[in-house]
Design a protein around this motif. Sequence first.
Motif, short mmCIF file in Angstrom:
data_model
loop_
_atom_site.label_atom_id
_atom_site.label_comp_id
_atom_site.label_asym_id
_atom_site.label_seq_id
_atom_site.Cartn_x
_atom_site.Cartn_y
_atom_site.Cartn_z
N GLU A 97 58.20 -23.40 -13.43
CA GLU A 97 58.27 -22.12 -14.13
C GLU A 97 56.88 -21.65 -14.56
N GLU A 98 56.06 -22.58 -15.09
CA GLU A 98 54.72 -22.22 -15.54
C GLU A 98 53.86 -21.70 -14.38
N ARG A 121 52.26 -27.64 -7.85
CA ARG A 121 53.64 -27.28 -7.53
C ARG A 121 54.24 -28.29 -6.55
N LYS A 123 60.06 -27.11 -15.82
CA LYS A 123 59.15 -26.28 -16.62
C LYS A 123 57.82 -26.11 -15.89
N GLN A 148 54.79 -19.93 -11.81
CA GLN A 148 55.25 -18.69 -11.17
C GLN A 148 54.20 -17.58 -11.25
#
Length: 781
Positions: free
Chosen positions: A668-669, A694, A665, A671
């Motif tokens: 994903e956040e 990241r 997650k 991106q």
Amino acid sequence: MITSPGQRAKELYEFGPFRVDPEKETLLREGEPVALTPKTFQILLVLIRHNEEVVTKDDLMKAVWPDTFVEEANLSRNISMLRKALGETAQDHRYIVTVPGRGYRLVENVHLIPDQEVNIVAATHSIVHVDVKESRPWPWRWLAVGVVILLVGLLVGMGMWRRFLAHRRTVLGARDTVVLADFSNSTGDPVFDETLREGLVIELEQSPFLSLISDQRIRHMLGLMGHSADARITPEIARGVCERTGSAAVLEGSIAPLGSQYVLELRAKSCRNGDVLDQEQVQVAKKEDVLNALGQISKRFRERLGESLTTIQEHNTPLDEATTPSLEALEAFSMGWKLHMTSGAGMPFLQRAVEIDPNFALAYSTLGRAYADVEEGDLSVASSTRAWQLRDHASDREKFAIDANYAILATGNLEAARQTLDAWSQMYPRDALPYVMLSGYPNKAAGRFEEAIAEGRKTIELDPDFAIAYFNIAVNNVYLNRLDEAENVLRRAAGRGLEIDEFLMLEYDIAFLRGDGAGMERVAARARQRSGGETWISNKEAFALAYSGRLQRARVMSRRAVDDARQQVMPERGGAWEAAASIREALFGNAAEARTRALGAFALSKDREVEYCAAYAMALSGETSQAQGMADDLARRFPENTVVRFSYLPVLRAQLALNHRDAAKAIEELQVAAPYEVGAARDFCGALHPVYVRGEAYLAMANGQLAAAEFQKILDHRGVVGSEPVGALAQLGLGRAWALAGEKGKAMSAYEDFFELWKSADSEIPILKRARAEYLNLEGT
């Protein structure tokens, strides 16, 4: 759905006195060109092609800005510019009407000129070709050709005569600049002392044709000439400034009593020989009419100096509408602006100006910028927002400035800021201000460093003494790791006698990036000799000390910087530095100290950068609930802010996901942060945080290869990271990543590089202890 306006064969439209050529993107009023920006012309073209239909605002924005998100205010500004170009007034919307709740409609009948006439019109612009399609007996064909040639001859002759007349009346050339002296006031009334000059500046800056030497540059020249920065600009001093700047003319103004009336006079004198180029005079019945008279005289003056009637009509907002009808409010603003330029002490006068006239948009906008300069974020937002709400009480040029300040300081929508600044530079290509703003935060925050450098160079072409432009060019070269080029730019600025705090700050950063300890000490000594320098240099020294792990000494310097900021009554600045200190404590593993400093920072300031830094420190320290609350508050308070949306919130949400052991997650956040992740954030925290988090997420997923790529990205952007702690910890992260990837040799080398960097570090720092234990385990495998 409306489609984007494109090229179509042989289109030519007429409505009222106007003719529109889509291919050439020109609008003519009775044969005379009308200036429009490209976006404004596209809006006109959409309305023309859907004549007498209501075109919704959404459809207009999608047609004109098909690939870009823009605010509705951007459309409204272009509609306003189009109405002014068409000669509409606020009371008479003859051509474009607003349909409330829906959009806009062009109400004038539009005629599409047939192909035959289009070809004849083309012939008037090119004598060598006439194409008449209709078949006629040959005598009529030649007669038609003869008529066209005669028409062409008449048009060419009229054009040559107009150019001849224009040449005769043109006093200034396209690249000439002008110096404005202070007004001579013999009335005995001090209200005119600063007011008339400032009013004339605002009047003349409406012109895209005239180019005044900026007050900032005049003050710099005064210093080089041996005068104080606040010296009165007499005609003699103005002549000296004129010669030094290579300008063409000096404008001298005066106001004198004539019984119970006043006489205003304005003269333009050649810098080369002192000849009077033009002279205007007007008599005023009473004091309250002086501002209107100043507008009338400046309008005549613009025409006599060579500006076209078209641009004068398009950009001629009366002074009482462009500023304020109150002489007293304009007097306070004028004094506030002068003091702001010379000593930074103009705030009380600017505040007084808006107290006298609560509708004084330009004063609010200037106040917003002044608050931002001293890190008073909330007050800056409030003033910039109020200016934007009152933007109809401003000239066209000042509307651009108000919109740009609102986007940068209030909403934080950097794409909207760039669009406004681009339109401003197109409308006023001789104005340095939009270029210097484009060389700053709107491009730096997005990592568009080359673009920022190009805009800075344009600024210097227009104003070679614009100090902050040199800083922006230099700092963007630092971001690109071009330290030699950055130093060359600073030397050029020094060669022109320019000196601002930002130059010293950047010199310190360059010395730090070179590992030049002696150079850092020399810069620090110079900084402490400058007023207010003790505060910011102590903070920079704290960052540099912490970068090499000397945390105890960094704490001492950081507390000194925060205490100095408090003593100078700058709580927002103190909060920023305390927030930055809280992040390094959290990254180094001192959770309790991080929480204390984060709460202390938030008590000093609710600025968005302070709240982000405090929230990130809380998240790193395991205070998930408080960090989540701060993140939600940022999202609520700054829904349009580019950096908040694409950097701060993704980082916080990703770190909170890591706290919940959900690395997928977190990835994903992050991106949405990719387009902005290598941008340069504010100078106290935030640089490459999305990349660092990241990298941590990939470590949590045991993906060493991908983690190594992220940490290497930080090391490759040392100029952007500067002395932020993530720059040092990226070296450790790289060691951990290679260890996970099974690359023992690379891992040990990366750990050793980290230990070399922290060879003088405090031994009790938690992250250093863990790093040593990890290295021993790796060595034993």
